[in-house]
Structure formats: structure tokens, C-alpha cells
Scaffold this motif. Structure first.
Motif: not given
Length: 406
Positions: A275-285, A318-333
Motif C-alpha cells: 500500500v502506498r500512503v499519501s496525504a494532502r499537503g504532505l510531500p512524502e509518501t 500522526r494518528p488521526g490524519s486523513f490519508v489516501t492509500a493506493a493498494i497494489a492489486l497487481s504488479e509487474r516488472d
């Protein structure tokens, strides 16, 4: 007069064809009629008799690249994934939350840690004064003294019995008494442990001052951060409807991300997916893994609870922060992956700026799948080439400037 001109033109053309077919005619004569070898007329489309077009290059040395804040990277293979984006909330890891409670009645005599403090396992958080713990410690010391005396008597009776100085019955009675005192000592010790007194504190009780008998240290059971303090100095705590929970310690080196996945998407989600997690206003994932998929659906929202574990050593999430999570359903090289920041729209197509010995050349590319900030390159560049990956808009502007024709 017109007939004469027509005859002259026909004669000229016929002569030219005759000269081209005669091998003994000199090259100089063939050039005169415009059919010498190697001097074929130029095609309208410029594909014959014309040098290959020169690749446009923006000349930049290393110093200019550094001054322009252009970062370079060597492209190579990578992994792209088909992802499902769902909303979520960062929460503490339930296995890393500790509620510090007391097991006896008393009053708060000292508070050594405040909310927000970092604590280590075993640190003293508070000191209580309790008649209950004083009674238990006194009972332990009494049992310890009685046991020591009885063990000495038993050892003496054993020596006398072995020397035939006392009857065996006396030694047996003494041995039974020693077993009973030892049992009482162990019971008193277990009572102190149940009240929260540490083993090393129990061992040091015989050398402790009398005033310390009524004191009870409240220690941190885990390392983490003090998230809550529920009592004040002098407060009565313990049983009989009094407050028993004193502190809450949270270890935030790892957090959970609680997600809501719709029933339609749930068949594609399973434990172990990244899962790749990001949040609005935060540059890091950040990247985590799904550790739990609920088998139950919420009756109102028709969504399932999905939990992903996320490393938080730097304390960024920080606990309580709203985030968006991108779940990897399939992966390929794939063979070539580049950052999205390396790609620019140039002349209606996608282009990347490739570093060469003179500077940068513009290279048209064909894009494949995009995975967050990474993009697959189907054609246009090869693995191992060095490209510009930041501030590429300045290079696009340089290529857009008018240039002198060679």
C-alpha cells in the motif's frame, strides 16, 4: 520556328541518353548533360544527396547543470502496479498501546513524567503512597525473617540428628516447619508482585529505609511516548470506584492505516498486498503492507475495514490524519521506469531530456503505465542512460528558443 525548337530539344535529350548508354564516353561529358555518377538530382523530400538532420542539443556543462538545480538519474528497470485508491485514517498500532493502571489503593505522591515525554521501559512514571503496599511489604519482611530463622534451626537439628544427639522425630518436625515458612515467604513475595512491585525492589527491601515501605513506584511497561496522563498530584487512586488507569503510552514507531474498501472492490484486496500512503499537503509518501481484511461489511456503508501497517520511525505519520492509500492489486516488472518529473509535453508529444557529452538532447518517448510518481517508458530511451529528473521545464524552455540554421 517552333518546329525548329522542338527538334532541338528532342535531339538534346536523345544525345544525353546516347552518352549515358555508351561506356566509353568520358565522365566529363556525362556531367555536362547532368547524369554523372554520384551527382544524381536532389529529391524533393531531401532523402537523397542531403546530410542527416542534426539532433538539437542544449549545451550545458556540470557547473551550469548544478546552477540550474537540475538533478540527474540513471534510468533502469522497476516495478509498476495497478492500484486501487481508497480513503483512510492513520491510527496507533493496537499492539503498541499500553494502559498503565494501578493494582492497589493509594494516593499520588510524585509525578515524574508529563504528557508528551518519551519514556523507556522501566522508567518510573509516578510514586504512590499506600497502606496496602506497606502491609504487604511488612508481611514479606516478617515471612523472610521467620524463614531464615527456621532454616537455621532445621540445619542445626539435621546436624544433631546425624550425630545421634536428637531423635529423628524432632528433625522431621523441624524440617516440616522450614517448608511451611518457606511457603509463606513465597506467598508474600507473590503478593508483592501482584501489587506491581518489581522483583529487584523486593530483593532490596531488607536494606530499604522504613519510610520507603509505604511507597510504590509506577513504571513504564513499554517504551514509547506518554500520550495521556489521567491523574494529578495528590489524587486518590485504586479500587472502590477510584481511578485505576494513570497513563497511556503509545509506541508510534509503527502505525496502522485504517481503510474503508467497498464491497465491489473487496475481492481484489488481500493480506500482504503493498500500500502506498499519501496525504494532502504532505510531500512524502510511504509504503506499507495490508495486515488485516475484515470478513464483515458495515451495515450502513457496505464497506469493509482493511488495516495496513506502516513504518513510522521518523514520526512523520500522526494518528488521526486523513490519508489516501493506493493498494497494489497487481504488479509487474518493466525494463525502464522514470520519475514523472522527468517528462515534458513538447510539440504535442512526450519528451525526456537525455544527458550527453555536450549537454542535453531532447528524446521523444512512448509512455506505458503510471504508478504514482513513476512512469513506464515503452520506447525512446534505454536502461543505463542518464536523464534530467528535476527542473526539466527550464530545459523545455531552452529547446523552444529559436536557433540558427546550420
Amino acid at each position: 520556328m517552333a518546329n525548329g525548337s522542338f527538334i532541338a530539344v528532342v535531339a538534346f535529350l536523345a544525345g544525353g541518353a546516347f552518352v549515358a548508354l555508351m561506356p566509353d564516353v568520358s565522365t566529363r561529358l556525362q556531367r555536362t548533360v547532368g547524369i554523372a555518377p554520384g551527382n544524381a538530382p536532389t529529391q524533393a523530400n531531401g532523402t537523397s544527396g542531403q546530410a542527416a538532420p542534426k539532433i538539437p542539443v542544449v549545451a550545458m556543462d556540470d557547473d551550469r547543470i548544478k546552477l540550474a538545480h537540475i538533478d540527474l538519474a540513471t534510468v533502469g528497470p522497476g516495478m509498476v502496479a495497478k492500484r486501487l485508491a481508497v480513503p483512510g485514517t492513520a491510527i496507533p498500532d493496537a499492539g503498541r498501546v499500553s494502559h498503565v493502571s494501578v493494582k492497589l489503593s493509594g494516593t499520588v505522591a510524585e509525578l515524574r513524567k508529563n504528557i508528551g515525554d518519551d519514556v523507556t521501559k522501566g522508567d518510573v512514571l509516578a510514586v504512590l503512597e499506600s497502606r496496602e503496599v506497606a502491609d504487604a511489604k511488612s508481611e514479606y519482611l516478617s515471612a523472610r525473617l521467620a524463614n531464615e530463622l527456621q532454616q537455621d534451626l532445621t540445619s542445626r537439628d539435621k546436624s544433631l540428628w546425624e550425630g545421634r544427639a536428637v531423635p529423628e522425630q524432632q528433625y522431621i518436625k523441624s524440617r516440616n516447619a522450614a517448608a511451611q515458612t518457606e511457603m509463606r515467604l513465597n506467598i508474600a513475595r507473590q503478593k508483592l508482585l501482584a501489587l506491581g512491585v518489581e522483583a529487584d525492589e523486593i530483593a532490596g527491601l531488607p536494606q530499604s529505609p522504613d519510610a520507603s515501605l509505604r511507597s510504590q513506584n509506577v513504571r513504564a511497561p513499554v517504551s514509547g511516548r506518554l500520550a495521556e496522563r489521567k491523574v494529578e498530584l495528590g489524587a486518590a487512586v485504586g479500587r472502590d470506584n477510584l481511578e485505576t488507569e494513570l497513563f497511556v503510552i503509545v509506541d508510534l514507531s509503527r502505525v496502522w492505516v485504517e481503510l474503508s474498501v467497498s464491497s465491489a472492490d473487496l475481492p481484489q484486496v488481500r493480506e500482504g498486498q503493498s500500500v502506498r500512503v499519501s496525504a494532502r499537503g504532505l510531500p512524502e509518501t510511504a509504503t506499507g503492507k495490508i495486515v488485516f481484511v475484515s470478513p464483515l461489511l458495515d451495515k450502513e456503508t457496505r464497506t469493509a475495514r482493511v488495516v495496513a501497517a506502516l513504518d513510522n520511525t521518523n514520526g512523520y505519520w500522526r494518528p488521526g490524519s486523513f490519508v489516501t492509500a493506493a493498494i497494489a492489486l497487481s504488479e509487474r516488472d518493466v525494463g525502464v521506469v522514470v520519475p514523472a518529473t522527468a517528462i515534458q509535453n513538447v510539440d504535442g508529444g512526450k519528451a525526456i531530456f537525455v544527458r550527453n557529452k555536450d549537454g542535453f538532447e531532447k528524446r521523444s518517448v512512448v509512455l506505458g503505465e503510471q504508478d504514482g510518481q513513476s512512469v513506464e517508458i515503452v520506447s525512446g530511451i534505454a536502461a543505463g542512460e542518464t536523464i534530467a529528473v528535476s527542473n526539466t521545464f527550464s530545459l523545455k524552455a531552452e529547446f523552444a528558443k529559436p536557433r540558427d540554421e546550420d
